[in-house]
Design an enzyme around this catalytic site. Sequence first.
Site, PDB file in Angstrom:
ATOM      1  N   ARG A  83     -63.585  37.867  23.770  1.00  0.00           N
ATOM      2  CA  ARG A  83     -62.377  37.601  23.135  1.00  0.00           C
ATOM      3  C   ARG A  83     -62.014  38.492  21.998  1.00  0.00           C
ATOM      4  O   ARG A  83     -61.032  39.247  21.731  1.00  0.00           O
ATOM      5  CB  ARG A  83     -62.292  36.169  22.280  1.00  0.00           C
ATOM      6  CG  ARG A  83     -61.445  35.185  23.203  1.00  0.00           C
ATOM      7  CD  ARG A  83     -62.289  33.988  23.220  1.00  0.00           C
ATOM      8  NE  ARG A  83     -63.579  33.996  23.498  1.00  0.00           N
ATOM      9  CZ  ARG A  83     -64.093  33.544  24.800  1.00  0.00           C
ATOM     10  NH1 ARG A  83     -63.054  33.095  25.355  1.00  0.00           N
ATOM     11  NH2 ARG A  83     -65.138  33.567  25.218  1.00  0.00           N
ATOM     12  N   THR A  84     -63.085  38.959  21.061  1.00  0.00           N
ATOM     13  CA  THR A  84     -63.007  39.829  19.969  1.00  0.00           C
ATOM     14  C   THR A  84     -62.460  41.221  20.491  1.00  0.00           C
ATOM     15  O   THR A  84     -61.550  41.834  20.202  1.00  0.00           O
ATOM     16  CB  THR A  84     -64.240  39.936  19.192  1.00  0.00           C
ATOM     17  OG1 THR A  84     -64.280  38.560  18.922  1.00  0.00           O
ATOM     18  CG2 THR A  84     -63.884  40.571  17.985  1.00  0.00           C
ATOM     19  N   LYS A 113     -80.275  57.040  23.888  1.00  0.00           N
ATOM     20  CA  LYS A 113     -81.173  57.970  23.824  1.00  0.00           C
ATOM     21  C   LYS A 113     -81.857  57.971  22.397  1.00  0.00           C
ATOM     22  O   LYS A 113     -82.685  58.713  21.950  1.00  0.00           O
ATOM     23  CB  LYS A 113     -80.497  59.488  23.507  1.00  0.00           C
ATOM     24  CG  LYS A 113     -79.742  59.744  24.931  1.00  0.00           C
ATOM     25  CD  LYS A 113     -78.899  61.178  24.720  1.00  0.00           C
ATOM     26  CE  LYS A 113     -78.012  61.330  25.786  1.00  0.00           C
ATOM     27  NZ  LYS A 113     -77.117  62.539  25.542  1.00  0.00           N
ATOM     28  N   ARG A 134     -68.973  45.809  16.357  1.00  0.00           N
ATOM     29  CA  ARG A 134     -69.879  44.520  16.538  1.00  0.00           C
ATOM     30  C   ARG A 134     -71.576  44.869  16.624  1.00  0.00           C
ATOM     31  O   ARG A 134     -71.640  45.629  17.775  1.00  0.00           O
ATOM     32  CB  ARG A 134     -69.377  43.664  17.484  1.00  0.00           C
ATOM     33  CG  ARG A 134     -70.417  42.398  17.901  1.00  0.00           C
ATOM     34  CD  ARG A 134     -69.942  41.462  18.990  1.00  0.00           C
ATOM     35  NE  ARG A 134     -68.899  40.558  18.182  1.00  0.00           N
ATOM     36  CZ  ARG A 134     -68.563  39.668  18.870  1.00  0.00           C
ATOM     37  NH1 ARG A 134     -68.751  38.992  20.034  1.00  0.00           N
ATOM     38  NH2 ARG A 134     -67.582  38.726  18.406  1.00  0.00           N
ATOM     39  N   HIS A 171     -68.040  36.967  10.321  1.00  0.00           N
ATOM     40  CA  HIS A 171     -67.027  37.308  11.410  1.00  0.00           C
ATOM     41  C   HIS A 171     -65.852  37.377  10.682  1.00  0.00           C
ATOM     42  O   HIS A 171     -65.311  36.501  11.063  1.00  0.00           O
ATOM     43  CB  HIS A 171     -67.410  36.418  12.619  1.00  0.00           C
ATOM     44  CG  HIS A 171     -66.603  36.817  14.011  1.00  0.00           C
ATOM     45  ND1 HIS A 171     -65.719  37.952  13.881  1.00  0.00           N
ATOM     46  CD2 HIS A 171     -66.787  36.646  15.193  1.00  0.00           C
ATOM     47  CE1 HIS A 171     -65.479  38.106  15.125  1.00  0.00           C
ATOM     48  NE2 HIS A 171     -66.122  37.343  15.845  1.00  0.00           N
TER      49      HIS A 171
HETATM   50  C1  NCD Z   1     -67.962  34.085  18.338  1.00  0.00           C
HETATM   51  C2  NCD Z   1     -69.121  35.201  18.116  1.00  0.00           C
HETATM   52  O1  NCD Z   1     -69.357  36.143  18.638  1.00  0.00           O
HETATM   53  O2  NCD Z   1     -69.515  34.777  16.932  1.00  0.00           O
HETATM   54  N1  NCD Z   1     -67.034  34.358  19.337  1.00  0.00           N
HETATM   55  C3  NCD Z   1     -66.164  34.997  18.980  1.00  0.00           C
HETATM   56  O3  NCD Z   1     -66.151  36.129  18.529  1.00  0.00           O
HETATM   57  N2  NCD Z   1     -64.959  34.323  19.502  1.00  0.00           N
HETATM   58  C4  NCD Z   1     -68.601  32.716  18.559  1.00  0.00           C
HETATM   59  C5  NCD Z   1     -69.909  32.439  19.653  1.00  0.00           C
HETATM   60  O4  NCD Z   1     -70.698  33.484  20.350  1.00  0.00           O
HETATM   61  O5  NCD Z   1     -70.460  31.469  19.449  1.00  0.00           O
END
Ligand code: NCD
Length: 359
Positions: A83-84, A113, A134, A171
């Site tokens: 999703r993100t 590397k 991320r 997040h």
């Molecule tokens: C979450 C995350 O990655 O922190 N998902 C997201 O970004 N929608 C929640 C999860 O992984 O449980």
Amino acid sequence: MTDQDLDLRRSEVYLQQYHPVPIQGDFVGKHIVTVDQFERADLQTLFDAAVSLRRRMRQQDRGLQEICAGKLMATLFYEASTRTDMSFQAAMRRLGGEVIAASNGVQFSSVYKGENLADTVRAAGCYADAIILRHPHVGSSYHAAYYLDQLHAKIERKATVISAGDGIGEHPTQALLDLFTIVDLKGDVKNLHLGGLTITMVGDLRHGRTVHSLAKLIARSGTENVHLCFVSPSSLRMPPKVLDLLRQQSISVYETGNLNEVLRDTDVIYWTRVQEERFATSDDYDEVKDGFIMTSAVMQQAKADTILMHPLPRKHEMGSAMEHDLLDKDSRAVYFQQMENGMIIRMALLAKVLRGMYV
Ligand code: NCD
């Protein structure tokens, strides 16, 4: 010490030493690494933009394509994401911007590397205007922000990092979309109001970065009279740092291991996955993984107008796939609206950070 250990240490250092710049009404060029950068007025600005962008998107307004035309966004995902990652890409493309990524994913970039985070991020910063990061280390987005500021002194363009989740830390953009969803469906989105609502977060509150950021953002929204309930096994409670912050803001907080104590009084249920990847051993995970399972039978105990949220992905904490189907039929289950809001709020954020314009 391995390259990864060194990166971890450095992220811990930058989490302490790098001070994110508060938004204070001006989003342009700012790194977005924590919800602590937002004040109530900034949230209102962003939510107004999101409402306007949503309307324009539904009207298939072609003018949207001009908002980020000529801008480039790079995605750097060191951890799994659906999703993100996709919502950021969709948001950028809907605004007319372009997206780049390492062709075969970051694991097959020079990270393979042994290149460190500071160099990989600066490589992305040489090419793109925004970098969506991320990474499993808490503080990694602060680490990236520091080095992008260093890069700015060498090249004329300024690249901005937006955190897409840093390990068990924060997040921020998920919290923005979650709060937007709550005010949109249960409060007043035109006047950021949550007053009187009881919001219950359930599951792995210790490792879940979404709940850390959302709880802090609710506190920062400046809404009075909101009640937060935290339901978890005792080993997965909300970190004391977050609890202290909420209490300092005089937010009413109730912690329990028993969902039935609070379910009937709850207006917003925020269900979460037990974060299997964060446990030291599979035995530790197995011990707590079945603590809280949301099913349609559980939802029968909730009020008729309670909404059920989940950041997703979901696994057995929402029962079997058949149970998922049953829950999805309940109009109170709003995680698909929540998902779409993810793209809309990220459109608003990219527009503000990259162009600063009124949308
Ligand atoms: C979450 C995350 O990655 O922190 N998902 C997201 O970004 N929608 C929640 C999860 O992984 O449980």
